[in-house]
Design an enzyme around this catalytic site. Structure first.
Site, short mmCIF file in Angstrom:
data_model
loop_
_atom_site.label_atom_id
_atom_site.label_comp_id
_atom_site.label_asym_id
_atom_site.label_seq_id
_atom_site.Cartn_x
_atom_site.Cartn_y
_atom_site.Cartn_z
N GLN A 61 -14.97 -17.69 26.65
CA GLN A 61 -15.52 -16.33 26.77
C GLN A 61 -14.45 -15.24 26.64
OE1 GLN A 61 -17.75 -16.35 30.45
NE2 GLN A 61 -19.55 -17.24 29.44
N GLU A 101 3.16 10.10 7.67
CA GLU A 101 1.92 10.81 7.32
C GLU A 101 1.31 11.52 8.51
OE1 GLU A 101 0.34 11.54 4.77
OE2 GLU A 101 1.40 10.46 3.21
N THR A 111 10.69 14.89 4.23
CA THR A 111 11.35 14.71 5.53
C THR A 111 12.87 14.79 5.41
OG1 THR A 111 9.54 13.25 6.16
CG2 THR A 111 11.54 13.12 7.50
N GLU A 112 13.49 15.36 6.43
CA GLU A 112 14.96 15.42 6.50
C GLU A 112 15.41 14.80 7.82
OE1 GLU A 112 16.25 19.43 5.75
OE2 GLU A 112 15.33 19.42 3.76
N LEU A 156 -2.94 -16.02 18.79
CA LEU A 156 -2.12 -17.00 18.07
C LEU A 156 -1.02 -17.62 18.93
CD1 LEU A 156 -3.61 -15.64 15.62
CD2 LEU A 156 -1.54 -16.08 14.31
N THR A 194 2.44 11.92 12.74
CA THR A 194 2.39 10.99 13.87
C THR A 194 1.04 11.13 14.57
OG1 THR A 194 3.24 12.62 15.43
CG2 THR A 194 4.89 11.32 14.23
N ARG A 233 0.84 -1.20 0.00
CA ARG A 233 0.00 0.00 0.00
C ARG A 233 0.88 1.26 0.00
NH1 ARG A 233 0.20 3.79 2.77
NH2 ARG A 233 -0.01 2.68 4.73
N ILE A 265 12.73 8.15 2.79
CA ILE A 265 11.93 8.38 1.59
C ILE A 265 11.54 7.05 0.93
CG2 ILE A 265 11.82 9.58 -0.62
CD1 ILE A 265 12.05 11.36 2.03
N THR A 266 10.24 6.77 0.96
CA THR A 266 9.71 5.54 0.36
C THR A 266 9.96 5.55 -1.15
OG1 THR A 266 8.01 5.49 2.07
CG2 THR A 266 7.60 4.16 0.10
P1 FAD Z 1 9.86 13.63 14.97
O1 FAD Z 1 9.20 14.74 14.24
O2 FAD Z 1 11.25 13.84 15.47
O3 FAD Z 1 8.95 13.18 16.18
C1 FAD Z 1 9.43 12.38 17.29
C2 FAD Z 1 8.32 12.30 18.32
O4 FAD Z 1 8.00 13.62 18.75
C3 FAD Z 1 7.02 11.73 17.76
O5 FAD Z 1 6.37 10.94 18.72
C4 FAD Z 1 6.20 12.97 17.50
O6 FAD Z 1 4.80 12.73 17.51
C5 FAD Z 1 6.61 13.85 18.64
N1 FAD Z 1 6.34 15.26 18.36
C6 FAD Z 1 6.74 15.99 17.29
N2 FAD Z 1 6.28 17.25 17.37
C7 FAD Z 1 5.57 17.31 18.54
C8 FAD Z 1 4.85 18.35 19.19
N3 FAD Z 1 4.72 19.57 18.66
N4 FAD Z 1 4.26 18.06 20.38
C9 FAD Z 1 4.37 16.81 20.90
N5 FAD Z 1 5.02 15.80 20.34
C10 FAD Z 1 5.63 16.04 19.17
N6 FAD Z 1 8.84 11.17 4.59
C11 FAD Z 1 8.79 11.68 3.33
O7 FAD Z 1 8.97 12.88 3.12
N7 FAD Z 1 8.56 10.86 2.25
C12 FAD Z 1 8.37 9.52 2.40
O8 FAD Z 1 8.17 8.80 1.40
C13 FAD Z 1 8.43 8.95 3.72
N8 FAD Z 1 8.33 7.61 3.89
C14 FAD Z 1 8.52 7.08 5.15
C15 FAD Z 1 8.58 5.69 5.31
C16 FAD Z 1 8.82 5.13 6.56
C17 FAD Z 1 8.93 3.65 6.71
C18 FAD Z 1 8.95 5.97 7.69
C19 FAD Z 1 9.17 5.38 9.06
C20 FAD Z 1 8.90 7.34 7.54
C21 FAD Z 1 8.70 7.92 6.27
N9 FAD Z 1 8.72 9.30 6.09
C22 FAD Z 1 8.66 9.83 4.81
C23 FAD Z 1 9.04 10.19 7.21
C24 FAD Z 1 7.86 10.47 8.14
O9 FAD Z 1 6.96 11.32 7.50
C25 FAD Z 1 8.44 11.07 9.43
O10 FAD Z 1 9.09 10.02 10.10
C26 FAD Z 1 7.37 11.68 10.31
O11 FAD Z 1 6.92 12.89 9.77
C27 FAD Z 1 7.86 11.95 11.74
O12 FAD Z 1 9.04 12.64 11.72
P2 FAD Z 1 10.31 12.15 12.61
O13 FAD Z 1 10.48 10.69 12.34
O14 FAD Z 1 11.42 13.07 12.32
O15 FAD Z 1 9.83 12.29 14.09
#
Ligand code: FAD
Length: 394
Positions: free
Chosen positions: A289, A373, A137-138, A348, A375, A95, A168-169
Site C-alpha cells: 500500500q 529560465e 546571464t553574467e 528503486l 528560478t 532538450r 551559457i548552454t
Molecule cells: P541568482 O539570480 O543569483 O539567484 C540566487 C537565488 O536567489 C535563487 O534562489 C533565486 O531564486 C533567488 N532570488 C533572486 N532574486 C530574488 C528575489 N527578488 N527575491 C527572492 N529571491 C530571489 N543563461 C543564459 O543566458 N543562457 C543560457 O544558455 C543558460 N544556460 C544555463 C544552463 C545551466 C545548466 C544553468 C544552471 C544555468 C543557465 N543559464 C543560462 C543561467 C540561468 O538563467 C541563471 O542561472 C538563472 O537566471 C539564475 O541566476 P543565478 O544563477 O545568477 O542566480
C-alpha cells in the site's frame, strides 16, 4: 500485466490531434532508439556528440520547429511542446540543446533579426549544420539581467563588445552567439540590445564549465568578449531593451513546461516497472500500500502536469498566452518533476543511485531546470504580482 499506462488512465491522447500524436511518436522513437542507449554514458563522461546530434535533430525537424520559413517546420506550439516532452523524457540536456537552438538563438534571430541575419543563419541552424547559443546571464547578474555589465560601444560604424557571460548552454560548440549587451542608445535597461556574433570573431572565446553534477549531457560555458569588433549590421534591429531577451526566454520556458513532465513520466514509468519486479518481504514491491500511495500521488501530478501543459499549448496556439501563464506551468511542472524524481528514487532503493536507471540522472538534471529560465522563486514573484498587483522583486 493488466496495468494501464498513465496516458490511458488520464485519456491524454483524446486532447491531441492525430498530427500531434504522430509528431510525438516520431520524436519518442528517435529518443528511445538514438539517444537513450548512450545518454547515461554521455552524462557520466560529460561528453556530448553535439555536432552529430544537432544534424540528426535537424533532420528530425525539431530545430526551430515552431518557426515559419527559412527551413523551419512551422509547427504549432503544442507540437513543439510535445517534442520537448519526449526529448526530456530521455534527458534534460538533449532538450536543452533543442530549446537553446530553436527557442533562444533561432527565435531571437527570427523575431528580432534583420532579413540578412535570418537568411544567413536560420536555414543552417534549422538543419543543425550551425549551432547557436544565447548569452544573457553574467557572473553577477542572473535573475536580474537589467544590471548586465557586458557593453557594446560604437567605433565609427562598428560595434566593440566587451564583457563576460556565464552559464551559457552550447557556448563552446556554437557557431553563432546571440549576445545581449548594454549600449548607450537609450538610458538604463532600455539601452540593452542583441548582437549576432559569429564565434570565430577575434576576441570571442567560450571556455567550457566543468565539474557540473547536473546536465552533464549538455555543454555549458562562459563567453568572454574581449574587444569583439562587429559591423553595424550585427545588431538585431527589432529588439529594444529587456523585452527582447525576455520574450525569447518565454519561448524556451514554454517548452520546459512540457519537457519537465517528460522527465517526471520517465521516472514514474521506471519506478512502476521496478516495483513490479522487485520482491521485498516475499512479494512484489508494487503490491504494498505504501508503494501504491506513492505511485498514485505521483501519477496525479504527472497527469495534472500534462493537462496544464496542453492547456497552455492551446492558449499559445491561439496567440493569447501571457508571460505569467507560462510561469504557472514552469513553476508547477518543474517543481513537481523534481519531487517525483526523488520519490521514484526511493522506490528503486540503492539501485536508484546509479546511472543504470535514469532516475537520479533526471533528478540531478532537474536541479538546473529549476534554476534556469527563471528560478522557482522568480516565477512565484511573477504569479504573485499578477494576482496582487504588487511587484515584490526588489
Ligand atoms: P541568482 O539570480 O543569483 O539567484 C540566487 C537565488 O536567489 C535563487 O534562489 C533565486 O531564486 C533567488 N532570488 C533572486 N532574486 C530574488 C528575489 N527578488 N527575491 C527572492 N529571491 C530571489 N543563461 C543564459 O543566458 N543562457 C543560457 O544558455 C543558460 N544556460 C544555463 C544552463 C545551466 C545548466 C544553468 C544552471 C544555468 C543557465 N543559464 C543560462 C543561467 C540561468 O538563467 C541563471 O542561472 C538563472 O537566471 C539564475 O541566476 P543565478 O544563477 O545568477 O542566480
Amino acid at each position: 500485466s493488466n496495468a494501464q499506462s498513465l496516458t490511458q488512465l488520464f485519456a491524454l491522447d483524446s486532447l491531441l490531434e492525430q498530427e500531434e500524436i504522430d509528431i510525438r511518436d516520431t520524436v519518442r522513437k528517435f529518443g528511445n532508439e538514438r539517444i537513450r542507449p548512450h545518454v547515461a554514458q554521455w552524462f557520466e563522461e560529460a561528453k556530448l556528440p553535439a555536432r552529430e546530434l544537432a544534424k540528426e535533430l535537424g533532420q528530425l525537424g525539431v530545430l526551430g520547429m515552431h518557426l515559419d520559413g527559412y527551413g523551419c517546420a512551422g509547427m504549432s506550439a503544442t507540437a513543439y511542446g510535445l517534442a520537448c516532452l519526449e526529448l526530456e523524457a530521455v534527458d534534460s540536456g538533449i532538450r536543452s540543446l533543442v530549446s537553446v537552438q530553436g527557442s533562444l538563438a533561432m527565435f531571437s534571430i527570427h523575431h528580432w533579426g534583420s532579413e540578412e541575419q535570418k537568411q544567413e543563419w536560420l536555414p543552417r541552424m534549422a538543419a543543425g549544420e550551425a549551432i547557436g547559443c544565447f548569452g544573457l546571464t553574467e557572473p553577477d547578474f542572473g535573475s536580474n539581467p537589467a544590471g548586465m555589465r557586458t557593453n557594446a560601444k560604437r567605433d565609427g560604424d562598428d560595434w566593440i563588445l566587451n564583457g563576460t557571460k556565464m552559464w551559457i548552454t552550447n557556448g563552446s560548440i556554437a557557431d553563432v552567439a546571440v549576445v545581449w549587451a548594454q549600449t548607450d542608445l537609450e538610458e538604463g535597461a532600455k539601452g540593452i540590445r542583441g548582437f549576432v556574433v559569429p564565434t570565430d570573431t577575434p576576441g570571442f572565446s567560450a571556455p567550457e564549465i566543468h565539474s557540473k553534477m547536473s546536465l552533464r549531457a549538455s555543454v555549458t560555458s562562459e563567453l568572454i568578449l574581449d574587444g569583439v569588433r562587429l559591423p553595424s549590421s550585427a545588431m538585431m534591429p527589432k529588439a529594444e531593451g529587456l523585452r527582447g531577451p525576455l520574450t525569447s526566454l518565454g519561448e524556451a520556458r514554454f517548452g520546459i513546461v512540457f519537457g519537465a513532465i517528460g522527465a517526471a513520466r520517465d521516472c514514474l514509468e521506471t519506478a512502476v516497472e521496478y516495483s513490479q519486479s522487485r520482491e521485498v518481504f516475499d512479494k512484489p514491491l508494487a503490491g504494498y500500500q505504501l508503494t501504491q500511495a506513492k505511485i498514485a500521488d505521483m501519477a496525479l501530478e504527472v497527469g495534472k502536469g500534462h493537462l496544464l501543459a496542453y492547456h497552455l499549448g492551446r492558449i499559445k496556439d491561439r496567440g493569447e498566452i501571457a508571460p505569467e501563464q507560462v510561469s504557472l506551468g514552469k513553476l508547477n511542472n518543474v517543481r513537481e518533476a523534481i519531487a517525483i524524481a526523488r520519490e521514484c528514487r526511493t522506490i528503486l532503493g540503492a539501485n536508484g543511485i546509479t546511472l543504470e536507471y535514469p532516475v537520479i540522472r533526471h533528478a540531478n538534471n532537474l536541479e538546473s531546470v529549476l534554476t534556469y529560465e527563471g528560478t522557482s522563486e522568480v516565477h512565484q514573484l511573477t504569479i504573485g504580482k499578477a494576482l496582487t498587483g504588487e511587484a515584490a522583486f526588489r
